[in-house]
Design an enzyme around this catalytic site. Structure first.
Site, PDB file in Angstrom:
ATOM      1  N   ASP A  50      64.490   5.838  18.920  1.00 25.00           N
ATOM      2  CA  ASP A  50      64.555   5.575  20.365  1.00 25.00           C
ATOM      3  C   ASP A  50      64.719   6.867  21.162  1.00 25.00           C
ATOM      4  O   ASP A  50      65.520   6.944  22.097  1.00 25.00           O
ATOM      5  CB  ASP A  50      65.702   4.612  20.665  1.00 25.00           C
ATOM      6  N   GLU A  79      59.356   6.933  17.380  1.00 25.04           N
ATOM      7  CA  GLU A  79      59.801   7.248  18.742  1.00 25.04           C
ATOM      8  C   GLU A  79      60.506   8.598  18.805  1.00 25.04           C
ATOM      9  O   GLU A  79      61.517   8.783  19.472  1.00 25.04           O
ATOM     10  CB  GLU A  79      60.670   6.118  19.329  1.00 25.04           C
ATOM     11  N   ASP A 205      58.439   1.094  12.044  1.00 19.48           N
ATOM     12  CA  ASP A 205      58.709   0.051  13.030  1.00 19.48           C
ATOM     13  C   ASP A 205      57.410  -0.704  13.244  1.00 19.48           C
ATOM     14  O   ASP A 205      56.532  -0.254  13.985  1.00 19.48           O
ATOM     15  CB  ASP A 205      59.216   0.673  14.328  1.00 19.48           C
TER      16      ASP A 205
END
Length: 305
Positions: A50, A79, A205
């Site tokens: 993130d 990310e 992911d």
């Protein structure tokens, strides 16, 4: 934007004692003690970190560093942003960083130099993505004292086995189901075209919903590592707003977005790499009130049979 590098050495617990369902046996630390047996294992972390979320980013980045102090052989990251990459390169000179892009947010891999020799990498584009997603493939050779070690382009050698590593961040959001399945088809094709004496590991992911996977239909030789290890509830949900408050989402949601797929070598006489442990990482809330990421990471070990 720079990330401050002032954190002390030391590692937080992977699964705090007050976490429901936690136990020493569930913690990566329980299986990551230095020993000769570790020479015969491949350890891996996959984690959407993130990086695009600016809230408490320096604190979360320093926490990521602490979790990686256990020095897994391979780390798949999603990310990432350029400041995260530079921060990790500075703190982990003993690892080689491979990046899936240079701008925006992207995937990457960390390969431990003492265990892994880099050969080359490949970025496979997804032709219909609307979110600049791709598949990152690493070609390396594992440097450990095993029965048979040799260098082979596009593969990692594990106890006489060749192994190909892949990571990706599939299309996000429920409405993008069709594109997500298209991307899974690309991964499926990579699994199918790998030679019989090659072990293939994919982690990332995926944003997959359970109903989407059978619509694509993975090859019978490919296993979902979480399923293969008995569908343990303590490491089922990797995106869980009932516990993780980083996104401040009011509606509770729990998904198994982050997954690891394995296709062992299927050629007769070639040793097979098999999963033997899985646990979640990042379950500890930081002093700043945030978690390391809005996703839990997955720690997994594999043993050559």
């Amino acid at each position: 934007m720079e990330l401050a590098d002032d954190s002390p050495d030391g590692s937080p617990a992977y699964i705090p004692a007050d976490t429901p369902g936690a136990s020493p046996a569930n913690s990566p630390a329980a299986t990551q003690k230095p020993s000769e047996k570790e020479d015969f294992k491949l350890s891996l972390i996959t984690w959407n970190v993130d990086g695009i979320n600016g809230e408490k980013r320096p604190e979360r980045a320093r926490s990521l560093v602490k979790y990686l102090k256990y020095k897994p052989d391979v780390v798949f990251l999603q990310e990432l942003i350029p400041p995260y990459v530079q921060f990790l390169k500075k703190r982990f000179a003993s690892y080689l960083m491979i990046e899936g892009a240079e701008e925006g947010y992207f995937t990457g891999m960390l390969l431990k130099k003492s265990r892994v020799t880099f050969v080359e990498s490949e970025i496979v584009p997804y032709p219909t993505t609307q979110m600049r997603r791709n598949l990152l493939v690493a070609q390396v050779c594992l440097n450990v004292t095993l029965r048979n070690i040799f260098l082979c382009k596009n593969q990692v050698i594990v106890d006489g086995q060749k192994l190909c590593l892949m990571t990706s961040h599939f299309e996000s959001f429920k409405a993008c189901s069709k594109e997500r399945m298209n991307q899974l088809h690309v991964v499926k094709w990579r699994f199918k075209r790998a030679p019989d004496d090659v072990t293939v590991v994919f982690g990332g992911d995926t944003n997959l919903r359970d109903a989407e996977v059978p619509k694509v239909g993975l090859p019978a030789t490919v296993c979902d590592v979480w399923e293969r290890l008995g569908k343990q509830e303590h490491c089922r949900y990797t995106w869980d707003t009932t516990t993780n408050t980083n996104q401040n989402i009011s509606t509770p949601a729990r998904f198994r977005f982050d997954r690891i797929y394995l296709r062992p070598a299927i050629k007769r006489g070639v040793p097979r790499l098999a999963p033997d442990h899985m646990a979640l990482v990042g379950l500890e809330k930081l002093d700043c009130g945030r978690y390391t990421s809005d996703h839990w990471g997955i720690y997994c070990t594999f043993t050559a049979e």
